[in-house]
Design a protein around this motif. Structure first.
Motif, PDB file in Angstrom:
ATOM      1  N   LEU A 358      28.774  27.367 -73.999  1.00  0.00           N
ATOM      2  CA  LEU A 358      27.899  28.144 -73.989  1.00  0.00           C
ATOM      3  C   LEU A 358      26.615  27.677 -73.131  1.00  0.00           C
ATOM      4  O   LEU A 358      25.994  28.347 -72.337  1.00  0.00           O
ATOM      5  CB  LEU A 358      27.294  28.653 -75.333  1.00  0.00           C
ATOM      6  N   ASP A 359      26.179  26.501 -73.292  1.00  0.00           N
ATOM      7  CA  ASP A 359      25.159  25.547 -72.588  1.00  0.00           C
ATOM      8  C   ASP A 359      25.579  25.974 -71.081  1.00  0.00           C
ATOM      9  O   ASP A 359      24.657  26.219 -70.158  1.00  0.00           O
ATOM     10  CB  ASP A 359      25.203  24.299 -72.905  1.00  0.00           C
ATOM     11  N   ALA A 360      26.813  25.763 -70.629  1.00  0.00           N
ATOM     12  CA  ALA A 360      27.235  25.634 -69.298  1.00  0.00           C
ATOM     13  C   ALA A 360      26.945  27.040 -68.725  1.00  0.00           C
ATOM     14  O   ALA A 360      26.810  27.383 -67.630  1.00  0.00           O
ATOM     15  CB  ALA A 360      28.715  25.093 -69.043  1.00  0.00           C
ATOM     16  N   LEU A 361      27.350  27.850 -69.665  1.00  0.00           N
ATOM     17  CA  LEU A 361      27.353  29.235 -69.297  1.00  0.00           C
ATOM     18  C   LEU A 361      25.999  29.898 -69.084  1.00  0.00           C
ATOM     19  O   LEU A 361      25.557  30.698 -67.884  1.00  0.00           O
ATOM     20  CB  LEU A 361      28.017  30.244 -70.253  1.00  0.00           C
ATOM     21  N   ARG A 400      23.451  34.363 -80.742  1.00  0.00           N
ATOM     22  CA  ARG A 400      22.693  33.362 -81.681  1.00  0.00           C
ATOM     23  C   ARG A 400      22.553  31.815 -80.790  1.00  0.00           C
ATOM     24  O   ARG A 400      23.665  31.306 -80.461  1.00  0.00           O
ATOM     25  CB  ARG A 400      23.331  32.761 -82.953  1.00  0.00           C
ATOM     26  N   ARG A 401      21.565  31.254 -80.815  1.00  0.00           N
ATOM     27  CA  ARG A 401      21.236  29.991 -80.233  1.00  0.00           C
ATOM     28  C   ARG A 401      20.793  29.072 -81.218  1.00  0.00           C
ATOM     29  O   ARG A 401      20.913  27.883 -80.700  1.00  0.00           O
ATOM     30  CB  ARG A 401      20.172  30.117 -79.116  1.00  0.00           C
ATOM     31  N   HIS A 402      19.996  29.529 -82.339  1.00  0.00           N
ATOM     32  CA  HIS A 402      19.721  28.468 -83.074  1.00  0.00           C
ATOM     33  C   HIS A 402      20.987  27.732 -83.905  1.00  0.00           C
ATOM     34  O   HIS A 402      21.952  28.274 -84.021  1.00  0.00           O
ATOM     35  CB  HIS A 402      18.610  29.091 -84.201  1.00  0.00           C
ATOM     36  N   TYR A 403      20.679  26.634 -84.601  1.00  0.00           N
ATOM     37  CA  TYR A 403      21.640  25.903 -85.206  1.00  0.00           C
ATOM     38  C   TYR A 403      21.669  26.492 -86.655  1.00  0.00           C
ATOM     39  O   TYR A 403      20.637  26.493 -87.470  1.00  0.00           O
ATOM     40  CB  TYR A 403      21.357  24.194 -85.188  1.00  0.00           C
ATOM     41  N   ARG A 425      12.865  24.806 -92.901  1.00  0.00           N
ATOM     42  CA  ARG A 425      11.534  25.101 -91.935  1.00  0.00           C
ATOM     43  C   ARG A 425      11.529  23.717 -91.142  1.00  0.00           C
ATOM     44  O   ARG A 425      10.153  23.559 -90.864  1.00  0.00           O
ATOM     45  CB  ARG A 425      10.798  25.721 -92.787  1.00  0.00           C
ATOM     46  N   HIS A 426      12.196  23.092 -91.009  1.00  0.00           N
ATOM     47  CA  HIS A 426      11.885  21.726 -90.341  1.00  0.00           C
ATOM     48  C   HIS A 426      11.589  21.875 -89.149  1.00  0.00           C
ATOM     49  O   HIS A 426      12.465  22.644 -88.257  1.00  0.00           O
ATOM     50  CB  HIS A 426      13.168  20.809 -90.489  1.00  0.00           C
ATOM     51  N   PRO A 427      10.494  21.354 -88.653  1.00  0.00           N
ATOM     52  CA  PRO A 427      10.539  21.597 -87.154  1.00  0.00           C
ATOM     53  C   PRO A 427      11.302  21.623 -85.960  1.00  0.00           C
ATOM     54  O   PRO A 427      11.259  22.093 -85.110  1.00  0.00           O
ATOM     55  CB  PRO A 427       8.971  20.517 -86.753  1.00  0.00           C
ATOM     56  N   TRP A 428      12.377  20.582 -86.368  1.00  0.00           N
ATOM     57  CA  TRP A 428      13.259  20.153 -85.310  1.00  0.00           C
ATOM     58  C   TRP A 428      14.172  21.278 -85.272  1.00  0.00           C
ATOM     59  O   TRP A 428      14.910  21.090 -84.487  1.00  0.00           O
ATOM     60  CB  TRP A 428      13.905  18.888 -85.580  1.00  0.00           C
ATOM     61  N   LEU A 429      14.334  22.007 -86.469  1.00  0.00           N
ATOM     62  CA  LEU A 429      15.281  23.119 -86.331  1.00  0.00           C
ATOM     63  C   LEU A 429      14.502  24.617 -85.809  1.00  0.00           C
ATOM     64  O   LEU A 429      15.360  25.447 -85.698  1.00  0.00           O
ATOM     65  CB  LEU A 429      15.828  23.404 -87.696  1.00  0.00           C
ATOM     66  N   GLU A 430      13.527  24.588 -85.599  1.00  0.00           N
ATOM     67  CA  GLU A 430      12.692  25.867 -85.000  1.00  0.00           C
ATOM     68  C   GLU A 430      12.637  25.907 -83.608  1.00  0.00           C
ATOM     69  O   GLU A 430      12.121  25.553 -82.611  1.00  0.00           O
ATOM     70  CB  GLU A 430      11.084  25.627 -85.310  1.00  0.00           C
ATOM     71  N   ALA A 431      14.050  26.252 -83.008  1.00  0.00           N
ATOM     72  CA  ALA A 431      14.565  26.241 -81.445  1.00  0.00           C
ATOM     73  C   ALA A 431      13.618  27.523 -80.881  1.00  0.00           C
ATOM     74  O   ALA A 431      13.190  28.426 -81.516  1.00  0.00           O
ATOM     75  CB  ALA A 431      15.912  26.631 -81.723  1.00  0.00           C
ATOM     76  N   PRO A 432      13.272  27.148 -79.776  1.00  0.00           N
ATOM     77  CA  PRO A 432      12.490  28.007 -78.890  1.00  0.00           C
ATOM     78  C   PRO A 432      13.460  29.110 -78.453  1.00  0.00           C
ATOM     79  O   PRO A 432      14.668  28.753 -78.450  1.00  0.00           O
ATOM     80  CB  PRO A 432      12.225  27.503 -77.485  1.00  0.00           C
ATOM     81  N   LYS A 433      13.100  30.484 -78.220  1.00  0.00           N
ATOM     82  CA  LYS A 433      13.851  31.337 -77.820  1.00  0.00           C
ATOM     83  C   LYS A 433      14.990  31.079 -76.708  1.00  0.00           C
ATOM     84  O   LYS A 433      16.091  31.877 -76.526  1.00  0.00           O
ATOM     85  CB  LYS A 433      13.170  32.704 -77.630  1.00  0.00           C
ATOM     86  N   ALA A 435      16.241  28.298 -76.209  1.00  0.00           N
ATOM     87  CA  ALA A 435      16.884  26.968 -76.387  1.00  0.00           C
ATOM     88  C   ALA A 435      18.529  27.018 -76.127  1.00  0.00           C
ATOM     89  O   ALA A 435      19.103  28.253 -76.252  1.00  0.00           O
ATOM     90  CB  ALA A 435      16.830  26.555 -77.740  1.00  0.00           C
ATOM     91  N   LEU A 436      19.145  26.084 -75.753  1.00  0.00           N
ATOM     92  CA  LEU A 436      20.619  26.088 -75.541  1.00  0.00           C
ATOM     93  C   LEU A 436      21.224  25.595 -76.747  1.00  0.00           C
ATOM     94  O   LEU A 436      20.627  24.965 -77.540  1.00  0.00           O
ATOM     95  CB  LEU A 436      20.869  25.196 -74.412  1.00  0.00           C
ATOM     96  N   PRO A 437      22.578  26.378 -77.141  1.00  0.00           N
ATOM     97  CA  PRO A 437      23.210  26.022 -78.367  1.00  0.00           C
ATOM     98  C   PRO A 437      23.416  24.579 -78.592  1.00  0.00           C
ATOM     99  O   PRO A 437      23.445  23.977 -79.543  1.00  0.00           O
ATOM    100  CB  PRO A 437      24.388  27.006 -78.166  1.00  0.00           C
ATOM    101  N   GLY A 438      23.852  23.786 -77.254  1.00  0.00           N
ATOM    102  CA  GLY A 438      24.233  22.764 -77.528  1.00  0.00           C
ATOM    103  C   GLY A 438      22.991  21.789 -77.659  1.00  0.00           C
ATOM    104  O   GLY A 438      23.146  20.774 -78.552  1.00  0.00           O
ATOM    105  N   SER A 439      21.857  22.035 -77.268  1.00  0.00           N
ATOM    106  CA  SER A 439      20.599  21.378 -77.555  1.00  0.00           C
ATOM    107  C   SER A 439      20.352  21.424 -78.934  1.00  0.00           C
ATOM    108  O   SER A 439      19.893  20.367 -79.659  1.00  0.00           O
ATOM    109  CB  SER A 439      19.509  21.824 -76.656  1.00  0.00           C
TER     110      SER A 439
END
Length: 583
Positions: A358-361, A400-403, A425-433, A435-439
């Protein structure tokens, strides 16, 4: 008890008699602390093993181990602008790295505490009420000094049972919170901690390294320099060497810099746990003495938890034997530290999902690159192309892009799910809109490894070093696109390329991973009756968190062990042992 220990007492009321009483407490001396700095509203202490740097003129105290960006051990903060806490800590992130805590008082007398991003130096806080706060690396010392009685936090214990690898600021002790890695908080005022370092800063498009040659070269240089910087301060390092890629890289870094070291490998008596030939190949290639030990020779007591000194259970019974071995070989070799390759899979983005496709796409469009990555992930996961295409298409349709963090409710009651709700609600899991799924998955891996960085008995006796979690290496690896890590259907492909010629080809081309599964199964079989009694009489059942009928059904099975239920039950035992240690 941690090996390197610090403790800080802070108040929002200078002259507070409780603060003065604690600062003069004989408990500090009994616990081995010496005063490093004292002001009217805060005092900082460290034990004999805690390195410190006190800059009186700028009200800054640095605790732990710290290096300049070129890998030299830092002896001064000269040249780093430290105007006031938030800016000072940001300047530290740009100029230094390591395993450290920083304390600074601002012009208003507010005391701030910052924890570096590596998560390798623990930092816990105990709020005593009315503006008095204790912070430190050893929770039992905080309780001893404060005279507060620990109380179990059952909602958090239920959450840990459901999401064992997820970690936020809450702990399983009601009075204690954790300052998360890369966060800053006020000790003198009750405020929510703020993230100063974020992994999301390194996955932006303008930060990416798309050239595979450049990525491999930079990874090799930074991996070696960070391992070697960590090793230079010791006289002899003991390495846990499985012969896997990650521990082999650590070994190559130490041996390549002529840092005296030995290695130990663990045998479990099963094919899946026998990695001696791989460990021997690495040790011979690098010229490192290798000690081989059988886990079965070192008994495990399922009623004891090696994590009894930290504020949350870990669920790792099987590591008791390895811990005993490490302590034994340390004594034999006179080693003064223990290195391991923990976190390698996480830092080196070992993904087996369709996220890299998905990231590559998203980055390259629906063209040749996406098809190529689809083939790579098919080979990596032993799936045919149509199966991979179907999974990719279904995930793409969700948008869906978030983990999505996995939840395991197996063998738990409905009550456990009810009181153990997790908001993630961990800040590291609050993905920007964007964000790439792999990231998002890569960053989730960095969060998951934190549960494995403490909770070992030998960490109370010596420094335990996880150099692959060093800040410069983590930041670099985040910049490498997820699909590059799976090139040609090989996991951790970038790091394999980086270490060509520096490790045996048998290690670089190895695809299998050793596991303790066989050893854990044997442990489970030996202790079935004791496990049943322990869980029936234990706190988890008394609190209504585990489904005893389902557990009994698994324990009653006499056929060959299948699935993961046995491991789940062993983790329950470690939870019970931890609870008894704190009850």
């Amino acid at each position: 008890m941690s090996f390197q220990r610090f403790l800080c007492i802070a108040t929002d009321r200078p002259g507070d008699p409780r603060y003065e009483r604690l600062a003069a407490s004989p408990v500090l001396k009994v616990k081995g602390y010496s005063l490093l700095a004292k002001r009217p509203n805060y005092a900082v202490y460290g034990n004999a093993h805690m390195h410190s740097m006190v800059e009186q003129s700028r009200n800054v105290i640095l605790l732990g181990t710290y290096y300049s960006r070129n890998g030299d051990h830092l002896s001064s903060l000269e040249g780093i602008a430290l105007p006031r806490p938030l800016l000072s800590f940001s300047a530290m992130l740009d100029n230094i790295w390591g395993s450290y805590i920083a304390v600074q008082e601002d012009e208003d007398g507010q005391i701030f505490l910052f924890r570096d991003p590596s998560a390798t130096l623990p930092c816990y806080m105990l709020r005593c009420g009315d503006g008095l706060t204790l912070a430190g690396s050893d929770v039992r010392d905080l309780y001893a000094l404060s005279s507060v009685h620990p109380t179990l936090c059952w909602p958090h214990i239920a959450r840990r049972l459901r999401t064992i690898q997820y970690r936020d600021h809450q702990t399983a002790l009601h009075e204690v919170t954790e300052l998360l890695p890369g966060h800053v908080t006020s000790l003198s005022k009750r405020q929510e901690a703020v993230p100063l370092w974020s992994p999301w800063a390194f996955v932006e498009t303008n930060q990416r390294i798309f050239d595979p040659v450049q990525a491999a070269e930079r990874l090799r240089d930074i991996a070696l320099s960070t391992v070697q910087a960590n090793g230079k301060r010791f006289s002899h390092a003991l390495i846990s060497l499985s012969g896997g890629l990650d521990s082999s890289i650590v070994s190559a870094g130490l041996a390549g810099a002529d840092i005296p070291c030995s290695a130990v490998t663990f045998l479990s008596g099963t094919a899946s746990g026998d990695e001696q030939r791989y460990a021997s190949a690495v040790a011979e290639f690098l010229g490192i003495p290798l000690f081989v030990r059988h886990l079965d020779d070192y008994p495990i007591d399922i009623t004891q938890s090696d994590a009894a000194h930290i504020p949350s259970p870990t669920g790792r019974l099987f590591w008791q034997s390895a811990d005993q071995i490490v302590r034994e070989v340390v004594n034999e070799t006179k080693a003064d530290c223990h290195f391991h390759g923990g976190g390698g899979d996480n830092v080196f983005c070992y993904l087996q999902s369709v996220a890299p496709i998905l990231d590559a796409l998203y980055v390259n469009g629906a063209g040749a690159k996406a098809v190529s990555v689809m083939g790579d992930m098919g080979r990596l996961t032993n799936s045919d192309l149509w199966e991979v295409f179907g999974r990719t298409w279904r995930r793409r349709l969700t948008g869906r892009r978030h983990y999505r963090w996995p939840i395991d409710d197996s063998l738990l009651t409905n009550a456990a799910a009810e009181i153990g709700k997790v908001d993630f609600r961990h800040p590291w899991l609050e993905a920007p809109k964007t964000a790439l799924p792999g990231s998002t998955a890569h960053i989730a891996l960095l969060l998951a490894i934190q549960n494995y960085l403490e909770g070992y008995r030998h960490e109370q006796l010596m420094p335990v070093i996880a150099p692959l979690l060093s800040q410069p290496l983590v930041e670099l690896c985040l910049r490498i696109p997820s699909w590059m890590w799976a090139e040609n259907g090989v996991n951790r492909a970038v790091v394999r390329k980086a270490f060509e010629g520096r490790l045996p080809q048998s290690i670089l081309s190895r695809r299998s991973k050793g596991t303790p599964d066989g050893y854990s199964m044997a442990l489970y079989e030996r202790h079935r009756p004791q496990i049943r009694a322990m869980l029936h009489d234990g706190a988890l059942a008394r609190e209504g968190l585990i489904d005893l009928v389902a557990v009994d059904g698994i324990l009653a099975e006499r056929m060959p062990i299948r699935g993961e239920a046995y491991a789940r039950i062993l983790s329950f035992c470690d939870f019970e042992a931890w609870i008894q240690a704190w009850a």
